[in-house]
Motif scaffolding. Structure first.
Motif, short mmCIF file in Angstrom:
data_model
loop_
_atom_site.label_atom_id
_atom_site.label_comp_id
_atom_site.label_asym_id
_atom_site.label_seq_id
_atom_site.Cartn_x
_atom_site.Cartn_y
_atom_site.Cartn_z
N ARG A 134 0.65 -0.84 -0.18
CA ARG A 134 -0.38 0.29 0.51
C ARG A 134 0.99 1.29 0.10
N LEU A 135 2.32 0.75 1.01
CA LEU A 135 2.81 2.55 0.35
C LEU A 135 3.50 2.92 -0.59
N GLY A 146 2.68 16.10 -6.68
CA GLY A 146 3.26 16.56 -6.69
C GLY A 146 3.47 17.33 -4.99
N VAL A 147 3.44 16.59 -3.99
CA VAL A 147 3.61 16.69 -2.66
C VAL A 147 5.36 16.28 -3.10
N ALA A 148 5.15 17.59 -1.41
CA ALA A 148 6.90 17.76 -1.19
C ALA A 148 7.46 16.75 -0.29
N VAL A 149 8.46 16.01 -0.14
CA VAL A 149 8.69 15.14 0.53
C VAL A 149 8.36 15.48 1.88
N PRO A 150 8.60 15.99 2.50
CA PRO A 150 8.05 16.44 3.84
C PRO A 150 6.13 16.22 4.75
N VAL A 156 2.47 9.07 5.15
CA VAL A 156 2.49 7.70 4.65
C VAL A 156 2.63 7.21 6.40
N GLY A 157 2.61 8.21 7.12
CA GLY A 157 2.87 8.24 8.93
C GLY A 157 4.77 7.49 9.22
N LEU A 158 5.12 8.20 8.47
CA LEU A 158 6.55 7.87 8.24
C LEU A 158 7.71 9.15 8.64
N SER A 159 8.85 8.89 9.05
CA SER A 159 9.69 10.23 9.23
C SER A 159 10.40 10.62 7.38
N GLU A 160 10.82 11.94 7.04
CA GLU A 160 11.72 12.07 6.10
C GLU A 160 12.78 10.40 5.42
N ARG A 161 13.46 10.19 6.52
CA ARG A 161 14.22 9.14 6.66
C ARG A 161 13.62 7.84 6.44
N GLN A 162 12.90 7.26 7.54
CA GLN A 162 12.19 6.29 6.73
C GLN A 162 11.32 6.11 5.23
N LEU A 163 10.92 7.34 4.81
CA LEU A 163 10.22 7.79 3.59
C LEU A 163 11.66 7.30 2.59
N TYR A 164 12.93 6.99 2.95
CA TYR A 164 13.76 7.90 1.68
C TYR A 164 14.48 6.06 1.68
N ARG A 165 14.24 5.32 2.74
CA ARG A 165 14.51 4.08 3.18
C ARG A 165 13.70 3.33 2.58
N ARG A 166 12.45 3.41 2.81
CA ARG A 166 11.52 2.54 1.67
C ARG A 166 11.84 2.93 0.92
N CYS A 167 11.43 4.00 -0.17
CA CYS A 167 10.88 4.15 -1.16
C CYS A 167 12.82 3.76 -2.19
N LEU A 168 13.87 3.39 -1.39
CA LEU A 168 14.96 3.03 -2.43
C LEU A 168 15.12 1.20 -2.38
N ASP A 169 14.42 0.98 -1.52
CA ASP A 169 13.78 -0.52 -1.45
C ASP A 169 12.64 -0.52 -2.52
N ALA A 170 12.19 -0.15 -2.48
CA ALA A 170 10.93 0.06 -3.61
C ALA A 170 10.86 0.10 -4.53
#
Length: 229
Positions: A134-135, A146-150, A156-170
């Motif tokens: 779902r993420l 065009g939603v800004a990263v913050p 999605v209920g994550l910190s920016e660092r967590q989002l970055y890591r999840r995006c790298l994996d996906a």
């Protein structure tokens, strides 16, 4: 014997995937970053093509046949069992991810079929039953809007660092790079449809035509006028 470059694609049975075939004519070809991963059958071998960060030039002997499944951004890692970050900019044998025996069995099944592309699609449909993440859909929707990263991270209920890591994996990219790649492909589609570069830039979120031109060159290696010639 002379070979003409032949490329065809259609929507695959797997949601969001594209089934494509190609017969090489021996001339160089350009591959552009699109945020996708592919499962390829190339003359009897199964390969995984990771997401690209930059365009590159490839080549193949005349007559080499390809059949590929291009998965929608973010979906292949769950299906293939490998984080996208581990295969960024790579083309590697499926046997490096799965067992050699399993990979060879599937490659033989596809290679002996009357239509390797159709067999590849059937094999993938039978094997890949992972539950969609779902993420992935939330991130894609936010990036395309065009939603800004913050704000995207909060959504999605994550910190920016967590989002970055999840995006790298996906996706193999962080959210900002994902935005650039998706916007590039949308812009090129609009340019191919006949819009001027100024119109493309205005409609696709670039600051101006010069920004569009710089980003295309940075991601593909050539300016849009040459790329689309």
């Amino acid at each position: 014997m002379e070979f003409a470059e032949r490329y065809q694609e259609r929507a695959a049975a797997l949601p969001g995937a594209v089934l494509w075939t190609r017969t090489a004519d021996g001339e160089p070809f350009r591959v552009l970053p699109d945020g996708c991963m592919d499962l390829l059958w190339v003359e009897g071998e199964l390969l995984v093509a990771g997401p690209d960060r930059r365009g590159w030039i490839g080549s193949a002997e005349p007559g080499v046949r390809y059949a590929g499944l291009r998965f929608a951004p973010g979906t292949a890692p769950g299906l293939l069992g490998v984080p996208a970050r581990e295969v960024v900019d790579l083309r590697l044998p499926l046997a490096d991810i799965w067992s050699p025996r399993r990979s060879r069995r599937l490659a033989d099944r596809i290679g002996t079929a009357a239509d390797p592309a159709l067999a590849l699609e059937e094999v993938a449909g039978a094997l890949f039953d992972a539950v969609p993440d779902r993420l992935v859909s939330q991130v894609l929707r936010g990036v395309r809007r065009g939603v800004a990263v913050p704000a995207l991270a909060r959504g999605v209920g994550l910190s920016e660092r967590q989002l970055y890591r999840r995006c790298l994996d996906a996706f193999g990219y962080g959210p900002k790079m994902l935005d650039r790649v998706l916007r590039l492909n949308l812009a090129l589609d609009r340019a191919r449809a006949g819009l001027s570069f100024a119109e493309v830039a205005a409609r696709t979120g670039y600051a101006d035509q010069a920004h569009f031109t710089r980003d295309v060159k940075a991601l593909t290696g050539v300016p849009p006028k040459i790329l689309l010639a």
